[in-house]
Design a protein around this motif. Sequence first.
Motif, PDB file in Angstrom:
ATOM      1  N   THR A  60       0.852  -1.187   0.000  1.00 43.87           N
ATOM      2  CA  THR A  60       0.000   0.000   0.000  1.00 43.87           C
ATOM      3  C   THR A  60       0.887   1.236   0.000  1.00 43.87           C
ATOM      4  N   PRO A  61       0.323   2.370  -0.401  1.00 44.34           N
ATOM      5  CA  PRO A  61      -1.005   2.547  -0.997  1.00 44.34           C
ATOM      6  C   PRO A  61      -1.067   1.941  -2.386  1.00 44.34           C
ATOM      7  N   ALA A  62      -2.283   1.620  -2.806  1.00 42.16           N
ATOM      8  CA  ALA A  62      -2.489   1.039  -4.131  1.00 42.16           C
ATOM      9  C   ALA A  62      -3.868   1.410  -4.629  1.00 42.16           C
ATOM     10  N   TYR A  63      -3.950   1.682  -5.927  1.00 43.31           N
ATOM     11  CA  TYR A  63      -5.237   1.911  -6.572  1.00 43.31           C
ATOM     12  C   TYR A  63      -5.738   0.565  -7.108  1.00 43.31           C
ATOM     13  N   LEU A  64      -6.961   0.186  -6.726  1.00 43.14           N
ATOM     14  CA  LEU A  64      -7.577  -1.039  -7.237  1.00 43.14           C
ATOM     15  C   LEU A  64      -8.659  -0.658  -8.235  1.00 43.14           C
ATOM     16  N   LEU A  65      -8.503  -1.107  -9.473  1.00 41.94           N
ATOM     17  CA  LEU A  65      -9.422  -0.755 -10.553  1.00 41.94           C
ATOM     18  C   LEU A  65     -10.256  -1.970 -10.933  1.00 41.94           C
ATOM     19  N   ASP A  66     -11.561  -1.846 -10.735  1.00 41.79           N
ATOM     20  CA  ASP A  66     -12.515  -2.920 -11.019  1.00 41.79           C
ATOM     21  C   ASP A  66     -12.804  -2.918 -12.522  1.00 41.79           C
ATOM     22  N   GLU A  67     -12.196  -3.851 -13.238  1.00 41.56           N
ATOM     23  CA  GLU A  67     -12.310  -3.858 -14.693  1.00 41.56           C
ATOM     24  C   GLU A  67     -13.752  -4.053 -15.156  1.00 41.56           C
ATOM     25  N   ASP A  68     -14.482  -4.981 -14.531  1.00 43.19           N
ATOM     26  CA  ASP A  68     -15.874  -5.195 -14.927  1.00 43.19           C
ATOM     27  C   ASP A  68     -16.700  -3.940 -14.735  1.00 43.19           C
ATOM     28  N   ASP A  69     -16.463  -3.244 -13.637  1.00 41.15           N
ATOM     29  CA  ASP A  69     -17.223  -2.019 -13.375  1.00 41.15           C
ATOM     30  C   ASP A  69     -16.900  -0.961 -14.424  1.00 41.15           C
TER      31      ASP A  69
END
Length: 462
Positions: A60-69
Motif C-alpha cells: 500500500t497505498p495502491a489503486y484497485l481498478l474494477d475492470e468489470d465495473d
Amino acid sequence: MSGRVPPGDFAGSSPVWLRQPEDVNALVPALWSRTACKDADGVLHVGGLSVADVVANVNTPAYLLDEDDFRSRARAFRDAFDGYDVYYAGKAFLSTAVARWVEEEGLCLDVCSDGELSVALRAGVDPGRIGYHGNNKTAMELRRAVHAGVGRIIVDSFVEIERIADVAAQLGVVQPVMVRVTAGVEAHTHEFIATAHEDQKFGLSISTGDAFEAARQVLAAPSLELRGLHSHIGSQIFDTSGWEVAARRVLALHARIAAELGHTLPELDLGGGFGIAYTTQDDPAEPAVLAEQITAIVTAECAALGLDVPHLSIEPGRAIVGPAMCTVYTVGTVKQVALDGGATRTYVSVDGGMSDNIRPALYDADYSCTLASRHSAAAPVLARVVGKHCESGDIVVKDEFLPGDVGPGDLLAVPATGAYGRSMASNYNHALRPPVVAVRDGQFRVIVRRETIDDLLATDLG
C-alpha cells in the motif's frame, strides 16, 4: 459509509449530512464499484478478491481498478447515448490497458497531451477515433497529432488555428477540427472546475464574437475542415439545466455560421462533466436519464432554430472510471484531538495522502472510506483520515465515522478515486506514486507498476 440523514450526536463537529451510522462496517453501494462487498469477517472484496490479499502482494497505498465495473459503465454510456460518439476523457485516468478497454467497448478517446496521445497509440487505438484537446498545443504536438491522423483537434485559440493549418499544409492533409466555445454558463460546481464561464483559459467566447471569427478563419484555411462546435460547461454536474442554456447559445452560433458563412456544421460536442457519488450527499443521474434529457434539449433547440440535429458527441471520463477505482491504505498512527464543545476527533494517518489524491487539498473535495481488513464491534468515532506529507492540508477524508478501535496496521479503503487520483499524482516529498492494479473474476494484474527509488533518482542528474 456516510448517511444522508439528519445530523446526530456529532452534529457540532461534522457536516450536516453526516450521521453516526447504525453499522460502521457497512458499505454504501452507491459509492463503490459494482463488485465491491464485504465478507463475514468484514474484509473488503473487489473483483472477487480480498483487498487484503491483493495488497499483501503489491503493498500500500495502491489503486484497485474494477475492470468489470469500468467496462459496464463504458457500455452504459455507449448504449444510452446510441447514435452519439462517446469519447472517454483520458485525462481522468489513462493507461495502455484502459485505452484498450475503451476501444474494445466501442468508445472513442479524448487526449490532451503528447503523453496521452502516446499511450493511446501504444495501445493501438484507431487514431481516427481520437480527439485532441488542450489550450496551448505546441507546433511539435500538433505535428505529431496531425501526422498520426487524429480524427479531430479541438481548436482553443486563434494562434492555434494558424498552427494547425500550417502543420496540415506542410503534411499535405486536410485536418478536421472543432472550435471550442465558451457559452457563458457556469455549472453548479467548484469554481476551479467550472470551465464555461467567460473568465477562464478555455475556448473562444460566443458573446464577444471570437467564436464566430474562429469559425470564419477555419473555413478560410484550405488545410482545415470545420466539423463543428465544442462546448464543455464544467465538472461534477448532477442535472441537465446547464446543458439547456449552453445548447441554446451554441446552437444559435451554429445557425449564424450557416446563415452568414454558408456552412452547415455536421457535428456538435456537448462535452462531459457528468457527476459521481463521492459521499451520500451526491446523487448522480444514470446515463439513460442524461441521454434522454440532453437529446430532448438539443432536439427542441434545433427545431426552434430550424436546424437539422447535428451528429452529437459527449465526453464522460470521471463518470466511467471514478467509481470503478478505490485506493487502499495502511494505517500508521492514530491520535485524538479535542474539539470545541467537548467533542473529539480521531486523526487517522495513512501511508499515502495528497501525493496520490490531491483533490481534497485542491478542490476541498469530500470522500468516504471504510475499514477494509476486518470487522469491528467498536462504536463509531468521528475521524479525519490524513496523509503522511508535511502539509496541514494533507487530508484524505475530512469527515467520516470509523470504528473506535481503528489502529496501526489496519487497511482503509477510499472509494471513487478513479478520476484524477493517479492522473494528478505527484512525487511531493519524493513520494513514490502507487501502482494501479486491475481486478476481475478473482484475479489481479498490475497495469501501472509502483514507482521505485531508482525511478525517482533516474531524472536527478546530480
